[in-house]
Design a protein around this motif. Structure first.
Motif: not given
Ligand SMILES: Nc1ncnc2c1ncn2[C@@H]1O[C@H](COP(=O)(O)OP(=O)(O)OP(=O)(O)O)[C@@H](O)[C@H]1O
Ligand SMILES: [Mg+2]
Lengths: 290, 233
Positions: B32-36, B189-208, B229-233
């Motif tokens: 599970x990825x937490x991006x933000x 991960x802050x730039x989560x594109x690559x992290x999400x690519x290996x993840x099942x699910x993800x959460x995007x965090x903003x201001x906690x 939220x995911x950064x450049x490709x």
């Protein structure tokens, strides 16, 4: 002023330096793990020295002085942790520093109340100095050196060869990661405070054997010990020992220049210069306990 | 039973909450990825989960057992390992000591051998201080240290930050391999594109707060948040 005089001063400097090194190692351990400069270190050393004096009343010799002095200082150190510093651990470091200064004054006041201001000496048999070439060596000097070196070596062995020592270094290095690695800080702190107290105790009793026992001895030891700690990079055990030796040598070798009365100021001078020129100490970046 | 369940969590420093009313879960063997963005509270969340914050309230259950009030040093015994964002190894300890110092390891000798086997670079550097390792070796040691106690959940705080692209790839491969070792992963991960690519699910965090949660593939396909939220490709 012949070279024989200087050699004797240097020899004395090494002995004094070892005594300062013991106190400095105690300070650096506390700083590395509990993260504040413990101004009560010197007065714990004093209590150790007086405990040694007490045991001579029952006919104890050097071994009894050391044994009882070290045990008392270690116990007192642990007690101070349990009743004072443990509760302040979550506060900013300055709270613990101020508390340790207060504690130092308190301990000295209590001691003075019971024993007065007089200087006393351990009633040890007086042995004639033995000449080694130009050097005049008291047999007790050799004992002091041997005990100091053994005590220092024991602490380094504890730090580097035992599991609890490894944990102590881990907590000093990175408290959060240590926690996540399952290391309970309390156990580490108990051992650390015992160790720091024992070191102060060895320092105090050896200073008593080498010079005199008085309620002010530990406070006078504190400045050179702090200077040695800073000189050797605070938190670095090897640095503390080398810093102690340097301060001891500087203090003794400066006697012909600044006179007997002012040599105490040399430690202070070194401390000031160091803080101005290289506040991170001589051994930054080479820290064992960070 | 979920590996990790977080519900209505508040966490912060002093008298300020950084993380507010946050809920998430990690199922067994999930990644599970937490991006933000920078400062959105990812590390604060993770430190809270690890028992390193004093200001925390809400519900945190690990395999059905409440974690709040359990001292941080118990986590490893329960089966939770942590790789912090910075200082993820004991720099002044040797490679071997970094592995020895971990508590809660049942057969230490065998486990050390397994770790040195799995991370051959460490084998050659066993007596080197961790502070002197290269970036890649250091990351391997961080993983080996975290794996010592055979955890069932690993919490990784930006493990790919400040690594070269080749090393990022290597670390992501390591994370994927954790599943085979029976480990679920909470990956920050802050730039989560690559992290999400290996993840099942993800959460995007903003201001906690969690602003979006979804399957990883759907998050990756969502154009709206991609740039934000995911950064450049
Ligand atoms: N020890 C602390 N004391 C007080 N405030 C803190 C502390 N650590 C972080 N903060 C604040 O909490 C907020 C969130 O920080 P946090 O480190 O959790 O963000 P993050 O999402 O991990 O950011 P990054 O991607 O840069 O690692 C920031 O505003 C930060 O200033
Ligand atoms: Mg962070």
């Amino acid at each position: 002023m012949g070279s024989a005089y200087l050699i004797n001063l240097a020899f004395n400097g090494v002995i004094l330096g070892l005594i300062v090194a013991l106190a400095a190692l105690s300070i650096t351990l506390v700083f590395g793990i509990a993260r504040f400069p413990n101004a009560a270190t010197g007065d714990v050393a004093t209590v150790g020295a007086f405990a040694g004096l007490a045991v001579t009343a029952t006919g104890g010799g050097t071994a009894a002085i050391l044994g009882f002095g070290v045990l008392t200082a270690a116990g007192l150190s642990l007690l101070f942790y349990l009743i004072l510093f443990r509760g302040l651990a979550d506060k900013p470091p300055v709270a613990s520093l101020i508390a340790s200064i207060g504690l130092a004054f308190f301990v000295r006041a209590v001691l003075t109340f019971f024993v007065g201001h007089n200087q006393q000496v351990y009633p040890l048999p007086i042995v004639r100095a033995v000449p080694f070439g130009p050097l005049r060596v008291q047999p007790t000097d050799l004992q002091v050196i041997a005990v100091a070196v053994l005590a220092l070596a024991a602490v380094f062995a504890l730090l580097h060869l035992t599991a609890i020592g490894r944990r102590m270094r881990a907590v000093a290095d990175n408290p959060d990661l240590a926690r996540a690695s399952g290391i309970a800080a309390t156990r580490v702190l108990v051992v650390m405070w015992l160790c720091a107290g024992a070191l102060a105790g060895v320092s105090g009793t050896l200073l008593g054997i080498k010079t005199v026992v008085s309620p002010e001895m530990g406070w006078d030891l504190l400045m050179p010990a702090f200077a040695a700690t800073i000189l050797g990079t605070i938190g670095n055990p090897v640095g503390a020992v080398l810093g102690g030796l340097l301060i001891g040598l500087a203090q003794e070798l400066s006697t012909p220049i600044v006179g007997f009365t002012y040599k105490i100021g040399v430690g202070f001078l070194v401390l000031l210069l160091m803080l101005l020129v290289r506040p991170q100490g001589l051994f930054a970046g080479n820290a064992l306990v960070r | 039973m979920s590996t990790l369940t977080v519900a209505n969590l508040y966490a912060g420093y002093g008298d300020v909450d950084i993380v507010t009313d946050l809920s998430l879960r990690v199922e067994p063997l999930e990644i599970v990825t937490i991006a933000g963005t920078n400062g959105s509270g990812k590390s604060t969340l993770v430190k809270g989960l690890m028992g390193l914050l004093k200001r925390i309230r809400g519900r945190v259950d690990f395999e059905g057992t409440s974690l709040l009030g359990v001292p941080g040093e118990r986590r490893i015994h329960m089966g939770i390992a942590y790789v912090p964002q910075v200082n993820n190894v004991f720099a002044s300890l040797t490679v071997l000591e970094n592995l020895q110092v971990v508590e809660g390891v049942s057969d230490r000798r065998r486990r050390m051998a397994e770790m040195l086997d799995r991370f051959p670079a460490l084998q050659e550097r066993r007596s080197t201080k961790a502070g002197a390792l290269s970036g890649g070796e250091r990351q391997q040691l961080a993983f080996a240290r975290a794996l010592m106690a055979s955890p069932r959940l690993m919490i990784l705080d930006e493990p790919t930050a400040a690594l070269s692209p080749a090393l990022v790839h290597e670390v992501l491969r390591l994370i994927t391999a954790l599943r085979g070792m029976g480990v679920a992963v909470l990956l920050v991960e802050q730039r989560a594109r690559q992290a999400l690519a290996i993840s099942d699910r993800g959460y995007i965090l903003d201001s906690g707060r969690v602003v979006i949660e979804d399957r990883a593939d759907r998050l990756l396909a969502d154009e709206r948040m991609a740039d934000l939220y995911l950064g450049e490709h």
